[in-house]
Design an enzyme around this catalytic site. Structure first.
Site, PDB file in Angstrom:
ATOM      1  N   GLU A   5     -37.001 -50.777 -18.725  1.00 37.04           N
ATOM      2  CA  GLU A   5     -35.785 -51.317 -19.322  1.00 37.04           C
ATOM      3  C   GLU A   5     -35.558 -52.792 -19.003  1.00 37.04           C
ATOM      4  OE1 GLU A   5     -32.341 -48.909 -18.880  1.00 37.04           O
ATOM      5  OE2 GLU A   5     -33.267 -47.164 -19.784  1.00 37.04           O
ATOM      6  N   GLU A  10     -37.394 -40.564 -19.995  1.00 36.50           N
ATOM      7  CA  GLU A  10     -36.187 -39.907 -19.484  1.00 36.50           C
ATOM      8  C   GLU A  10     -35.540 -39.195 -20.664  1.00 36.50           C
ATOM      9  OE1 GLU A  10     -33.427 -42.707 -17.857  1.00 36.50           O
ATOM     10  OE2 GLU A  10     -34.779 -43.435 -16.275  1.00 36.50           O
TER      11      GLU A  10
END
Length: 486
Positions: free
Chosen positions: A160, A268
């Site tokens: 990220e 995730e």
């Protein structure tokens, strides 16, 4: 809280051991190098203790305590996990016990190379200042520490680093630069190829641009070392039992990535807006509509402040299963693993697009393919390797009984819990039993080939970031080893 109540397992492991087969990337698939079967990731994100479960001062991280790994691997084996992702790892720590335990039970490891420390990751607010030789030395140490474990599935070069439109301007070139340096180090200093990729936030306005940018080949060179080998997506769009393939946007995810030239998976998943989680998305993720997606990793193993845990790790080392665990196990047990396991690699030969600004739709995205040069000192490291790095090795596993009590959601003790060795080259699969009712399966002959059907100044934020971990946020495993406590 560090797991300092656990005892070391160093005396229980020695020598060589049977291993899972290594996995490589072929087209848009992860593929078992011996059976040529496709591997679907059926995994869980594993960072017990959150930010306090990692300490470089004491060289402690989730993979440095064998008794904890034995306990958790045994539970994971019953659940059906075949991959764990670990966000924060100290490359100087001793990971032989845990890596050997997970190998013994057929569980692969995916590792983030960055750390939640100063200089331990790329600073998304100022990437050029953090792309240094000392930073690269740290991530090269990660390669040295894990390159000899056959169950090392891959490395996340960043997590990220792009988490909004502003961070999409200057950071893309540094994602590719880090991947280039890692892959070149592996090429020159490891005995096998280990995939390197990226874990992306689901920022819809730049998500497709991020994937296109990372999968394309600069100058049309298919061997471009800065390309991602895989693309992980941190996705929390399927929320609750009323969600569907369409309402969750899974249909759009499939449409976006169906022609990917590299494997795509959920690094995730597991929205917790509706509690307890029912995990209906499992049937879609491993179903016929999503065969272009290579599975996923549930967020997360242990209960932390953000309330995503499958299990509670108590202060005395015992474990209590949560309803989320039971629901996930029920969903895994519904899967047609025979179909998944019989699926041969499609070896989908989709050529990567040639890098060009025309691939990028958003004006906010920095479509620059002129990458920063590797610092000269780091270039020397890539060429010659690190001389004094910690290098891990697989050991034999001799202890198999779980050293801590494990309790069901009702408080009933789960009896007879231990790890079972999978056959050489095989990986873990769902047990078909319900661990919460106190029963366990004899997995001594089970396992299958890997086939299957905060804004910190780093590359991290999201679910994992909420607990202070700077990295944010099919088929099979098993657990290992034990030492009884008084």
């Amino acid at each position: 809280m560090l797991l300092n109540y656990l005892l070391p397992l160093g005396t229980l492991l020695a020598g060589s051991a049977l291993a899972v087969n290594t996995v490589e990337v072929q087209g848009q698939d992860f593929v078992d190098t011996k059976t040529n079967k496709r591997m679907y990731i059926m995994g869980v994100d594993y960072q017990p203790g959150g930010s306090s479960g990692y300490s470089e001062a004491s060289k402690e991280d989730p993979l440095t305590n064998g008794t904890a790994c034995l306990r958790d691997a045994a539970i994971m084996q019953q659940l059906g996990i075949n991959t764990v992702r670990i966000y924060n790892v100290d490359p100087d720590g001793d990971h032989d016990d845990c890596a050997s335990i997970f190998n013994y039970v057929g569980i692969y490891m995916m590792l983030d190379v960055n750390a939640p420390t100063s200089g331990g990751s790329i600073n998304r607010a100022d990437p050029s200042s953090s792309y240094t030789a000392s930073y690269l030395e740290r991530i090269f140490k990660m390669v040295e520490a894990f390159k000899n474990y056959p169950n090392t599935l891959g490395f996340f070069g960043a997590n990220e680093l792009i988490n909004d439109e502003d961070s999409a301007k200057d950071n893309p070139v540094y994602i590719r630069a880090v991947q280039r340096d890692l892959k070149n180090y592996i090429k020159n200093n490891a005995d096998r190829t280990i995939p390197v990729g990226y874990s992306a936030a689901q920022v819809q306005s730049v998500l497709e641009d991020t994937w296109e940018y990372l999968q394309c080949a600069i100058d049309g060179d298919d061997n471009d070392m800065s390309r991602s080998d895989f693309f992980g997506l941190n996705s929390y769009s399927w929320c609750g039992g009323d969600a569907t393939f369409t309402s969750s946007g899974y249909n759009k995810i499939v449409d976006m990535f169906q022609n990917s030239s590299i494997p795509v998976f959920f690094s995730e998943y597991g929205c917790n807006e509706v509690k307890p989680r029912v995990f209906d998305e499992v049937q879609a993720l491993y179903g016929e509509q999503m065969t272009s997606i290579s599975g996923g990793l549930v967020y997360e193993w242990s209960q932390e402040d953000n309330d995503y845990g499958l299990v509670i790790i108590n202060d005395n080392g015992t474990v209590t299963l949560r309803t989320d665990f039971n629901n996930l196990q029920s969903q895994f047990n519904k899967l047609n693993t025979t179909l998944i396991q019989s699926t041969s690699s499609s070896a989908t030969a989709i050529d990567p697009p040639k890098c060009a600004k025309s691939l990028i739709d958003s004006s906010s995205f920095g479509a620059d393919f002129d990458l920063p040069s590797t610092p000269s000192k780091a270039s020397d490291m890539i060429k010659n390797g690190l001389s004094n790095a910690n290098v891990g090795k697989i050991k034999d596993v001799s202890e198999t009984s779980v050293p801590f009590k494990v309790y069901s959601t009702s408080g009933k003790e789960v009896s007879g819990l231990s790890i079972k060795e999978v056959k050489s080259g095989e990986a873990n699969t769902p047990s078909g039993t319900n661990l919460d009712d106190g029963s366990t399966a004899d997995k001594s002959t089970t396992g299958t080939s890997t086939s299957s059907s905060s804004k910190a100044s780093s590359s991290a934020e999201g679910a994992a970031g909420k607990i202070g971990v700077q990295s944010t946020g099919a088929l099979v495993f098993a657990g290992i080893l034990a030492v009884l406590l008084c």
